[in-house]
Design a protein around this motif. Structure first.
Motif, PDB file in Angstrom:
ATOM      1  N   VAL A 244     -10.994   8.595  -2.866  1.00 31.95           N
ATOM      2  CA  VAL A 244     -10.727   9.834  -3.591  1.00 31.95           C
ATOM      3  C   VAL A 244     -10.122  10.865  -2.643  1.00 31.95           C
ATOM      4  CG1 VAL A 244     -11.731  11.653  -5.013  1.00 31.95           C
ATOM      5  CG2 VAL A 244     -12.635   9.323  -5.148  1.00 31.95           C
ATOM      6  N   PHE A 245      -9.019  11.467  -3.091  1.00 34.35           N
ATOM      7  CA  PHE A 245      -8.264  12.417  -2.284  1.00 34.35           C
ATOM      8  C   PHE A 245      -7.947  13.684  -3.076  1.00 34.35           C
ATOM      9  CE2 PHE A 245      -7.166   8.257  -0.712  1.00 34.35           C
ATOM     10  CZ  PHE A 245      -7.156   8.413   0.661  1.00 34.35           C
ATOM     11  N   SER A 246      -7.684  14.747  -2.334  1.00 35.63           N
ATOM     12  CA  SER A 246      -7.024  15.914  -2.919  1.00 35.63           C
ATOM     13  C   SER A 246      -5.525  15.664  -2.767  1.00 35.63           C
ATOM     14  CB  SER A 246      -7.422  17.190  -2.165  1.00 35.63           C
ATOM     15  OG  SER A 246      -6.864  17.186  -0.865  1.00 35.63           O
ATOM     16  N   LEU A 247      -4.714  16.452  -3.445  1.00 44.14           N
ATOM     17  CA  LEU A 247      -3.263  16.306  -3.304  1.00 44.14           C
ATOM     18  C   LEU A 247      -2.833  16.608  -1.866  1.00 44.14           C
ATOM     19  CD1 LEU A 247      -0.558  15.624  -4.555  1.00 44.14           C
ATOM     20  CD2 LEU A 247      -0.375  18.011  -5.297  1.00 44.14           C
ATOM     21  N   VAL A 248      -3.486  17.567  -1.225  1.00 43.99           N
ATOM     22  CA  VAL A 248      -3.178  17.899   0.167  1.00 43.99           C
ATOM     23  C   VAL A 248      -3.428  16.677   1.054  1.00 43.99           C
ATOM     24  CG1 VAL A 248      -3.885  19.308   2.155  1.00 43.99           C
ATOM     25  CG2 VAL A 248      -3.606  20.362  -0.102  1.00 43.99           C
TER      26      VAL A 248
ATOM     27  N   THR B 133      -0.945  13.855   0.346  1.00 45.87           N
ATOM     28  CA  THR B 133       0.352  14.192   0.925  1.00 45.87           C
ATOM     29  C   THR B 133       0.375  13.854   2.413  1.00 45.87           C
ATOM     30  OG1 THR B 133       0.737  15.916  -0.720  1.00 45.87           O
ATOM     31  CG2 THR B 133       1.995  16.080   1.342  1.00 45.87           C
ATOM     32  N   GLN B 134      -0.724  14.118   3.109  1.00 41.58           N
ATOM     33  CA  GLN B 134      -0.813  13.774   4.528  1.00 41.58           C
ATOM     34  C   GLN B 134      -0.757  12.257   4.726  1.00 41.58           C
ATOM     35  OE1 GLN B 134      -0.951  15.822   7.257  1.00 41.58           O
ATOM     36  NE2 GLN B 134      -0.635  17.568   5.913  1.00 41.58           N
ATOM     37  N   LEU B 135      -1.452  11.513   3.862  1.00 42.30           N
ATOM     38  CA  LEU B 135      -1.402  10.052   3.929  1.00 42.30           C
ATOM     39  C   LEU B 135       0.013   9.555   3.642  1.00 42.30           C
ATOM     40  CD1 LEU B 135      -2.615   7.233   4.180  1.00 42.30           C
ATOM     41  CD2 LEU B 135      -3.382   7.436   1.795  1.00 42.30           C
ATOM     42  N   GLN B 136       0.642  10.123   2.639  1.00 47.29           N
ATOM     43  CA  GLN B 136       2.017   9.763   2.278  1.00 47.29           C
ATOM     44  C   GLN B 136       2.947   9.992   3.473  1.00 47.29           C
ATOM     45  OE1 GLN B 136       3.418   8.254  -0.094  1.00 47.29           O
ATOM     46  NE2 GLN B 136       5.492   8.973  -0.306  1.00 47.29           N
TER      47      GLN B 136
ATOM     48  N   PHE C 163       0.838  -1.202   0.000  1.00 49.89           N
ATOM     49  CA  PHE C 163       0.000   0.000   0.000  1.00 49.89           C
ATOM     50  C   PHE C 163       0.873   1.252   0.000  1.00 49.89           C
ATOM     51  CE2 PHE C 163      -2.709   3.115   2.381  1.00 49.89           C
ATOM     52  CZ  PHE C 163      -3.674   3.281   1.399  1.00 49.89           C
ATOM     53  N   ARG C 164       1.929   1.245   0.790  1.00 52.40           N
ATOM     54  CA  ARG C 164       2.863   2.379   0.837  1.00 52.40           C
ATOM     55  C   ARG C 164       3.456   2.651  -0.545  1.00 52.40           C
ATOM     56  NH1 ARG C 164       8.793   1.747   2.732  1.00 52.40           N
ATOM     57  NH2 ARG C 164       9.559   3.844   2.398  1.00 52.40           N
ATOM     58  N   ALA C 165       3.892   1.615  -1.236  1.00 45.83           N
ATOM     59  CA  ALA C 165       4.476   1.778  -2.570  1.00 45.83           C
ATOM     60  C   ALA C 165       3.438   2.316  -3.558  1.00 45.83           C
ATOM     61  CB  ALA C 165       5.042   0.452  -3.066  1.00 45.83           C
ATOM     62  N   TYR C 166       2.220   1.809  -3.468  1.00 51.03           N
ATOM     63  CA  TYR C 166       1.145   2.257  -4.361  1.00 51.03           C
ATOM     64  C   TYR C 166       0.828   3.740  -4.132  1.00 51.03           C
ATOM     65  CZ  TYR C 166      -3.562   2.552  -6.355  1.00 51.03           C
ATOM     66  OH  TYR C 166      -4.685   2.935  -7.059  1.00 51.03           O
ATOM     67  N   VAL C 167       0.713   4.129  -2.872  1.00 54.47           N
ATOM     68  CA  VAL C 167       0.438   5.534  -2.557  1.00 54.47           C
ATOM     69  C   VAL C 167       1.606   6.407  -3.011  1.00 54.47           C
ATOM     70  CG1 VAL C 167       0.123   7.189  -0.659  1.00 54.47           C
ATOM     71  CG2 VAL C 167      -1.171   5.042  -0.681  1.00 54.47           C
ATOM     72  N   ALA C 168       2.830   5.958  -2.811  1.00 55.35           N
ATOM     73  CA  ALA C 168       4.004   6.741  -3.217  1.00 55.35           C
ATOM     74  C   ALA C 168       4.016   6.981  -4.722  1.00 55.35           C
ATOM     75  CB  ALA C 168       5.285   6.041  -2.774  1.00 55.35           C
TER      76      ALA C 168
END
Length: 103
Positions: A76-80, A83-86, A41-46
């Protein structure tokens, strides 16, 4: 008691002492993952985050979809928000690495 790794105003990541699952909670979504699922999941989000950092016009607009294994369902996310999830995922991964080195 759960072991908390990282938190910000968007969510947190903690490990359950009974199951050892990593609980990633952000916004209205909560995931319980194994270590392998967390890494995936981390790699996918990155990858998604890196792509959208270059291509998103308005960082406040919810226009970024993270696909899920469920047919026709995405988060569904905004970039902001992404970025917080990342940040949660990356800081948790760093603390997990330090924990492994200290064993």
């Amino acid at each position: 008691m759960a072991q908390f790794f990282h938190h910000n105003e968007f969510g947190y990541c903690a490990r359950c002492p009974r199951t050892q699952h990593l609980h990633v909670c952000f916004g209205n979504v909560a995931l319980a993952t194994t270590a392998a699922e967390f890494a995936e999941f981390r790699a996918y989000v990155a990858r998604t985050w890196q792509h959208h950092c270059l291509h998103t016009q308005d960082p406040e607009v919810r226009c970024i979809a993270l696909r899920t294994p469920v047919c026709r369902m995405a988060l569904v996310f905004s970039l902001v928000e992404l970025t917080q999830l990342q940040e949660i995922l990356e800081n948790t991964a760093l603390l997990l690495e330090v924990e492994e080195l200290l064993r």
